[in-house]
Design a protein around this motif. Structure first.
Motif, short mmCIF file in Angstrom:
data_model
loop_
_atom_site.label_atom_id
_atom_site.label_comp_id
_atom_site.label_asym_id
_atom_site.label_seq_id
_atom_site.Cartn_x
_atom_site.Cartn_y
_atom_site.Cartn_z
N SER A 227 0.83 -1.22 0.00
CA SER A 227 0.00 0.00 0.00
C SER A 227 0.85 1.25 0.00
N LYS A 228 1.92 1.24 0.84
CA LYS A 228 2.79 2.42 0.91
C LYS A 228 3.51 2.66 -0.43
N ILE A 229 3.95 1.58 -1.07
CA ILE A 229 4.69 1.74 -2.34
C ILE A 229 3.77 2.22 -3.44
N VAL A 230 2.56 1.63 -3.53
CA VAL A 230 1.62 2.01 -4.58
C VAL A 230 1.15 3.44 -4.40
N ASN A 231 1.06 3.89 -3.17
CA ASN A 231 0.56 5.23 -2.91
C ASN A 231 1.66 6.24 -2.61
N SER A 232 2.90 5.89 -3.01
CA SER A 232 4.04 6.82 -2.91
C SER A 232 4.31 7.27 -1.49
N LYS A 233 4.10 6.39 -0.53
CA LYS A 233 4.42 6.67 0.88
C LYS A 233 5.56 5.75 1.32
N ASP A 234 6.59 5.60 0.43
CA ASP A 234 7.59 4.56 0.61
C ASP A 234 8.97 5.10 0.93
N ASN B 145 10.67 5.15 3.61
CA ASN B 145 11.48 4.33 4.51
C ASN B 145 11.63 2.89 4.04
N ILE B 146 11.22 2.61 2.80
CA ILE B 146 11.32 1.25 2.25
C ILE B 146 12.54 1.18 1.34
N ASN B 147 13.34 0.12 1.53
CA ASN B 147 14.57 0.05 0.74
C ASN B 147 14.27 -0.14 -0.75
N ALA B 148 15.26 0.25 -1.57
CA ALA B 148 15.06 0.28 -3.03
C ALA B 148 14.80 -1.11 -3.60
N GLU B 149 15.46 -2.13 -3.08
CA GLU B 149 15.28 -3.48 -3.61
C GLU B 149 13.84 -3.95 -3.44
N THR B 150 13.28 -3.70 -2.24
CA THR B 150 11.89 -4.10 -1.99
C THR B 150 10.94 -3.30 -2.87
N ARG B 151 11.18 -2.00 -2.99
CA ARG B 151 10.31 -1.14 -3.79
C ARG B 151 10.29 -1.62 -5.24
N ASN B 152 11.47 -1.88 -5.79
CA ASN B 152 11.54 -2.31 -7.19
C ASN B 152 10.86 -3.66 -7.41
N ARG B 153 11.01 -4.57 -6.43
CA ARG B 153 10.38 -5.89 -6.56
C ARG B 153 8.86 -5.79 -6.55
N VAL B 154 8.34 -4.97 -5.69
CA VAL B 154 6.89 -4.79 -5.61
C VAL B 154 6.35 -4.11 -6.87
N LEU B 155 7.05 -3.07 -7.30
CA LEU B 155 6.59 -2.34 -8.50
C LEU B 155 6.61 -3.24 -9.73
N LYS B 156 7.60 -4.10 -9.80
CA LYS B 156 7.67 -5.02 -10.94
C LYS B 156 6.44 -5.93 -10.99
N ILE B 157 6.06 -6.46 -9.83
CA ILE B 157 4.90 -7.35 -9.78
C ILE B 157 3.61 -6.57 -10.03
N VAL B 158 3.52 -5.36 -9.49
CA VAL B 158 2.34 -4.52 -9.70
C VAL B 158 2.13 -4.24 -11.19
N LYS B 159 3.23 -3.94 -11.89
CA LYS B 159 3.12 -3.63 -13.32
C LYS B 159 2.82 -4.88 -14.14
N GLY C 123 12.60 6.29 -13.65
CA GLY C 123 13.49 6.17 -12.50
C GLY C 123 13.15 7.18 -11.42
N ARG C 124 12.84 8.41 -11.83
CA ARG C 124 12.46 9.44 -10.84
C ARG C 124 11.14 9.09 -10.18
N CYS C 125 10.18 8.61 -10.98
CA CYS C 125 8.87 8.25 -10.40
C CYS C 125 8.99 7.10 -9.41
N GLU C 126 9.93 6.19 -9.69
CA GLU C 126 10.08 5.02 -8.83
C GLU C 126 11.22 5.16 -7.82
N LYS C 127 11.75 6.40 -7.75
CA LYS C 127 12.79 6.74 -6.77
C LYS C 127 14.01 5.84 -6.89
N ARG C 128 14.45 5.65 -8.10
CA ARG C 128 15.67 4.90 -8.33
C ARG C 128 16.51 5.64 -9.37
N LYS C 129 17.80 5.36 -9.36
CA LYS C 129 18.71 6.05 -10.26
C LYS C 129 18.63 5.46 -11.66
#
Length: 631
Positions: A18-25, A27-41, A293-299
């Motif tokens: 929920s936090k990642i989908v709603n951009s409240k992430d 404090n969540i590390n980049a690896e977890t964020r990217n993994r969740v976003l990949k599955i969401v997409k 990359g900017r939207c997903e907070k990664r370089k």
């Protein structure tokens, strides 16, 4: 697909998803964020309305706001490619270069709450509307305006540098840059062009810059002031190509071209013009990747889109003509040959009749020029024609045989020269010449065309024109290091001032007898001209072949066994072949023998120009007769 199922697939809690989908992430590390976003997409997950926060939920949709979509196809293709790879959809808005339409599009993108926007502003004033995106926390990237490090545009300065560098790699130093006046793109290309010249120690001058709205620079091109031209865009390069074609320039032999290419339509691929593709597609991919990359907070990796840019092909590129194989310049008579076939040659007190006649471009200048061109050399002809229909026949014949006509002047007060030729059944002939405009060729005509002698290997000089023009041409040829070949015609004496500048002198036996009254042997006749400064004397003897004397050596060469139909142009074919094969690196002995074959082919056919042989045919025949002669 529910949020619970997404969490299970990702191995995280529902709260984390929920936090990642709603951009409240935060404090969540980049690896977890990217993994969740990949599955969401991958599973096209969209939060339930009751669970999603309207102002922050991800939509996985990007907006592309262009001032003119019709001019951005390659950029769009790159954006769509990168978006597809990253699981995003694209919403394209076209402002049609209208600020009012642009504002409507901004409002629409905000309404659909896209995750990010690639924005190509109509103008710099459009940026006053950026607060609409900022208020909704929509990430945006500016394209097309060089505002800061966070905005992107094509680096035309770098492209200009690369295009100029390609020309310098082909050893060009006389380079012009064709630009559109008032264009920022052209200004940047010029900056890169100047940097490249500086790095290659080539002095820059304002004369190197030519503009599409001016015609004054065509004279500089005709004067061979430039050996290569860099064009800011393909369309202007195409127009230039047409202009060069009209003045009979061969590309890339006479001049090299390179253009910066945008999205070139398929129907414009011919003629083949070498170019550098403006990397709109690659930049579109990079910009989209950076925005995601900017939207997903990664370089996102740094851009290297210019590193691999190369010329697409080399069809319009070559080294400058001045450092390639030597050319041939012919300064001589230009006529229309009217040939009458008769049973016996006319003589005093007797009329002859004929039922066969032909008309072709002729004159020794024309014959020798076309003869050398068919044997594979670049040839320039300097001469005079009249202001009549016959001159059009001359120009057309030169164009068909790829002879440079820049040195042919038109005399408004005279007619084109004519030769009336009677050909007997055994091939013997008599010629009566109406000199016409040929007699008006003077020293100034040679001086005005002096540029044509650059990179000349030989200058061919038949004496159907005034002595003053021949002398000036011979001295000019020597000035540029070219050899000279003189064919005496219609003369009873030749000034020493001309002979002092002649390398090879080629009369026939009758012409030599007239020039050397009282001297009976060929050896003595040749010696009389060698004493006057001529290096080599070749006396053509008709069906008996020719006699050559040079540097104390002398030799008879038998004629090749061809049946004589019309011997009118034998000497011209001989001279054209002799000069051609000397330039190809053959020794005098070999070149004379090859020239004998060319003369034999010529006399075995009716007329002169139609009987002049091409290199492939000549060498194919010689290889059967004398396999070791050509190499």
């Amino acid at each position: 697909m529910t949020i619970k199922e997404i969490a299970a697939l990702a191995g995280v809690s529902i709260s984390t998803v929920s936090k990642i989908v709603n951009s409240k992430d935060e404090n969540i590390n980049a690896e977890t964020r990217n993994r969740v976003l990949k599955i969401v997409k991958e599973y096209h997950y969209s939060p339930y309305a009751s669970a999603k926060i309207a102002s922050t939920a991800k939509t996985f949709v990007l907006g592309v706001l262009l001032k003119s979509a019709s001019k951005s196809r390659l950029l769009l293709d790159g954006i769509l490619s990168a978006a597809r790879e990253n699981g995003y959809h694209i919403l394209i808005c076209d402002s049609f270069n209208s600020a009012e339409e642009e504002l409507k599009n901004i409002t629409a993108l905000c309404k659909y709450k896209v995750d990010g926007v690639i924005w190509d502003p109509v103008n710099s004033q459009s940026l006053q509307h950026e607060h609409h995106f900022a208020k909704l926390d929509i990430t945006f990237i500016i394209y097309g305006l060089p505002l800061s490090d966070s905005s992107y545009c094509i680096d035309f300065s770098d492209l200009g540098y690369k295009a100029a560098w390609i020309l310098t790699s082909y050893k060009h130093r006389k380079i012009a840059c064709l630009l559109s006046p008032g264009s920022r793109r052209s200004q940047l290309i010029l900056e890169g062009f100047k940097r490249c010249l500086y790095d290659n120690q080539i002095p820059f001058s304002n004369s190197m810059v030519i503009f599409t709205d001016s015609d004054s620079w065509y004279s500089d091109i005709a004067a061979r002031k430039y050996t290569a031209i860099l064009c800011a865009d393909f369309t202007s390069c195409l127009a230039l190509y047409e202009q060069l074609y009209n003045i009979h320039y061969r590309i890339p032999y006479d001049i090299s071209l390179i253009a910066l290419k945008d999205d070139v339509p398929e129907e414009l691929h011919y003629p083949p013009i070498s170019g550098i593709q403006v990397p709109y597609y690659e930049l579109g991919r990079f910009i989209c990747g950076d925005l995601i990359g900017r939207c997903e907070k990664r370089k996102h990796s740094a851009s290297d889109i210019y590193r691999q840019i190369t010329v697409d092909h080399a069809a319009s590129l070559d080294i400058p003509y001045s450092i390639r194989s030597k050319k041939i310049v012919v300064v001589g008579g230009i006529n229309i040959d009217i040939t009458l076939n008769v049973d016996e040659l006319p003589h005093s007190g007797k009329a002859v009749s004929t039922s066969r006649s032909t008309t072709f471009p002729g004159g020794k200048g024309v014959n020798q020029a076309i003869g050398a061109a068919r044997l594979g050399h670049a040839v320039s002809l300097i001469g005079k024609v009249g202001n009549d229909y016959d001159s059009a026949l001359i120009y057309n014949a030169m164009k068909e045989n790829e002879v440079d006509i820049q040195g042919i002047g038109r005399d408004l007060c005279a007619s084109t020269g004519k030769a009336y030729i009677h050909v007997q059944n055994d091939g013997e002939s008599t010629i009566s010449i109406l000199t016409g405009a040929n007699q008006h060729l003077g020293p100034q005509d040679i001086i005005d065309n002096e540029r044509l002698f650059e990179n000349a290997g030989y200058c061919l000089l038949p004496t159907e024109i005034p002595d003053t023009a021949i002398e000036t041409a011979a001295k000019t040829a020597k000035k540029y290091g070219a050899g000279t070949i003189l064919k005496p015609t219609l003369v009873e004496q030749i000034p020493d001032s001309i002979l002092n500048n002649i390398d090879i002198f080629i009369p026939n036996r009758l012409e030599m007898a007239a020039l050397c009254p009282g001297i009976s042997t060929l050896s003595q006749q040749a010696d009389s001209f060698i004493r006057k400064g001529v290096h080599t004397v070749i006396i053509t003897l008709g069906h008996r072949g020719c006699y050559v004397k040079s540097d104390g050596c002398e030799h008879y060469y038998p004629a090749v066994g061809f049946v004589s139909v019309d011997n009118t142009g034998a000497a011209d074919a001989f001279i054209a072949a002799l000069a051609s094969y000397l330039l190809y690196g053959y020794q005098l002995d070999e070149a004379v023998r090859i020239a004998g074959y060319a003369a034999g082919f010529c006399i075995s056919r009716q007329g002169v120009v139609p009987a002049l042989i091409d290199r492939n045919s000549l060498e194919a025949y010689i290889k059967k007769a004398e396999p070791d002669l050509v190499h």
